[in-house]
Design an enzyme around this catalytic site. Structure first.
Site, PDB file in Angstrom:
ATOM      1  N   CYS A  63       4.149  -3.337   3.771  1.00 37.23           N
ATOM      2  CA  CYS A  63       3.266  -4.171   4.403  1.00 37.23           C
ATOM      3  C   CYS A  63       2.389  -3.309   5.264  1.00 37.23           C
ATOM      4  CB  CYS A  63       3.985  -5.211   5.159  1.00 37.23           C
ATOM      5  SG  CYS A  63       2.757  -6.054   6.269  1.00 37.23           S
ATOM      6  N   CYS A 112       2.010  -4.386   9.091  1.00 38.19           N
ATOM      7  CA  CYS A 112       3.486  -4.466   9.675  1.00 38.19           C
ATOM      8  C   CYS A 112       3.554  -2.878  10.207  1.00 38.19           C
ATOM      9  CB  CYS A 112       4.611  -4.726   8.673  1.00 38.19           C
ATOM     10  SG  CYS A 112       4.828  -6.087   7.907  1.00 38.19           S
TER      11      CYS A 112
END
Length: 141
Positions: free
Chosen positions: A61, A64
């Site tokens: 991600c 993230c």
């Protein structure tokens, strides 16, 4: 890869992410790789009023990865707050238990109860909510 990220993101976030990965400073973020260990820790946390921020993220991600150095910095700034990292692919049962549907999702807990959450890479919103919910020490006047 860092140079590519740096050029795409204007340098700042990528440089911060690279420096956090190569930094020799220990992170005070606790990473769980076992649902059982998480459950034991979570049950123990219900006994104390300390704020816990659980970062539900994934290794693939992008947002993230951008939040990782931010969360590491907050864990140093807010020593009275516990920061936890859980990979949603590794501990999907825990992510499901907390209703995580997007990454990153940061769940703020006090004594086992959710008091707030931030969905997405929203540094300022997270910092404001941590400030709002953390247990501030009371000093005698």
């Amino acid at each position: 890869m860092g140079a590519i990220l740096s050029s795409l993101l204007g340098g700042g976030a990528a440089a911060a992410a690279e420096s956090s990965e190569s930094s020799s400073e220990p992170s005070s973020v606790i990473v769980f790789h076992s649902s059982n260990r998480w459950q034991l820790h979570f049950n123990d946390s219900k006994k104390i009023p300390k704020l816990m921020v659980v970062d539900f993220s994934a290794s693939w991600c992008g947002p993230c990865k951008l939040m990782e150095p931010v969360i590491n910095a907050m864990s140093s700034k807010f020593a009275d707050v516990e920061f936890i990292k859980i990979d949603v692919d590794e501990l999907s049962d825990v992510a499901k238990e907390f209703g995580v549907q997007a990454m990153p999702t940061l769940v703020l807990l006090k004594q086992g109860k959710e008091v707030d959450r931030v969905v997405g890479a929203k540094k300022d919103e997270l910092e404001n909510k941590v400030e709002k919910h953390r247990v501030k020490p009371k000093f005698a006047a």
